[in-house]
Scaffold this motif. Structure first.
Motif: not given
Length: 362
Positions: A163-168
């Motif tokens: 979920k956090t990495m999905s932005v990048v």
């Protein structure tokens, strides 16, 4: 079954190397078509087969990259020594292999295909300053470059959720996939315009890195809630779109003939769905006899990658000259190349030094 191996991943790697051989055999057959016939003048069936076989073949590299993420990013590399050990174990053998095979390929081109070679170009290829003339070797500088950054990417993905990495990852997808796809469509329709993003996100490997990162997350419990039926439907739809774009790019009205590359968004979607379908297989459901075949081919998959292109180049003129219809030619060419490559590797690998230093068989 060998308890130290995950058999379904051996199946994935087997699927991937079969795809790679199919891709190159299809490309070699259809590139041998001479005037007055062109790709656009082929029958609907033959052109459709060409695009389908080539697109299936293109699935091999993405699947290999998913595997790289699944298997290597889980390694703990949190010290200077562990990073250096990783480089010594993974990158140095690849650099050595690249050197050996660049020399072998150039000798093959000079003495068997009677093509002109240049010592300075060979040196550039060894130093990874230029891609080899052999159509498979673009992969070497790419994967070596990916391996350089893997220890640091491994540290990142272990500390941050999908979920956090999905932005990048969404940013990478837009810049490295969506924008290039838009440019492709504009080229096909003859629109004299190109979008070049000013912002770049290369630090996680760009288009190739996204495959590796997704492979890690999808292998580590992020795939359980996705139904197999949905994966199959999505894979089929995205595959059809990928085929259709290429097929229509060969129409007479098209201004650009497109051969799908790994930064095409629907190639990413198709290959990811296939990888997830393999992930859902349980090792205990794989018959023991078949597991041994998958394990052996998996172990020598990189050797097949190195050897098959020489085999294909030597077989091409004989199989193409049989006068079979092109789809049958591609099928026979692919099967023959694959089987002969395995036989050659089996014989050569009897020597432990060749197996270790030339074929990278452990």
């Amino acid at each position: 079954m060998n308890s130290l191996r995950i058999v379904k991943l051996d199946m994935v790697r087997t699927f991937a190397i079969v795809c790679v051989v199919l891709c190159h055999c299809s490309e070699l057959v259809y590139s041998s078509i001479q005037y007055p016939y062109t790709i656009g003048e082929l029958s609907i069936q033959s052109r459709l087969f060409m695009v389908i076989s080539f697109t299936l073949g293109r699935l091999g590299v993405p699947v290999f990259l998913f595997l790289t993420g699944a298997l290597l990013l889980k390694k703990t590399m949190d010290s200077q020594q562990s990073v250096l050990d990783f480089y010594k174990a993974k990158i140095l053998p690849l650099i050595l292999i690249n050197t050996i095979w660049v020399i072998l390929y150039n000798l093959f081109l000079a003495f068997f295909l009677e093509e002109k070679t240049d010592i300075f170009i060979t040196i550039k290829e060894i130093l990874l300053l230029k891609n080899s003339a052999m159509i498979n070797m673009w992969y070497m500088p790419m994967i070596i470059g990916m391996y350089v950054g893997l220890p640091f990417v491994a540290k990142i993905v272990k500390n941050f959720s999908l979920k956090t990495m999905s932005v990048v990852m969404i940013g990478i997808f837009i810049i490295s996939y969506i924008i290039p796809a838009v440019n492709i469509f504009m080229k096909i329709y003859g629109i004299n315009e190109e979008f070049v993003p000013v912002i770049q996100l290369p630090f996680l490997g760009g288009a190739y890195g996204l495959y590796i990162i997704l492979g890690y997350y999808m292998h580590n419990d992020y795939n359980k809630n996705v139904k197999s039926g949905i994966l199959i439907i999505v894979a089929l739809i995205s595959f059809i779109i990928t085929v259709a774009v290429q097929y229509f790019s060969y129409e007479q009205w098209s201004k650009y003939n497109y051969k799908v590359w790994y930064d095409f968004p629907f190639m990413l979607i198709t290959s990811l769905c296939i990888f997830l379908l393999f992930e859902k297989i349980k090792d205990e459901n794989i018959k023991k006899g078949f597991s041994g075949i998958f394990t052996y081919i998996s172990k020598i998959s990189f050797s097949i990658f190195l050897v098959h292109i020489i085999v294909a180049e030597m077989l091409k003129k004989y199989i193409v000259n049989l006068g079979l219809k092109l789809p049958f030619t591609v099928f026979l060419f692919t099967v023959s190349t694959f089987i002969i490559s395995i036989i050659i590797i089996f014989i050569l690998s009897r020597n432990k030094y060749i197996a270790k230093y030339c074929l990278l068989i452990k």
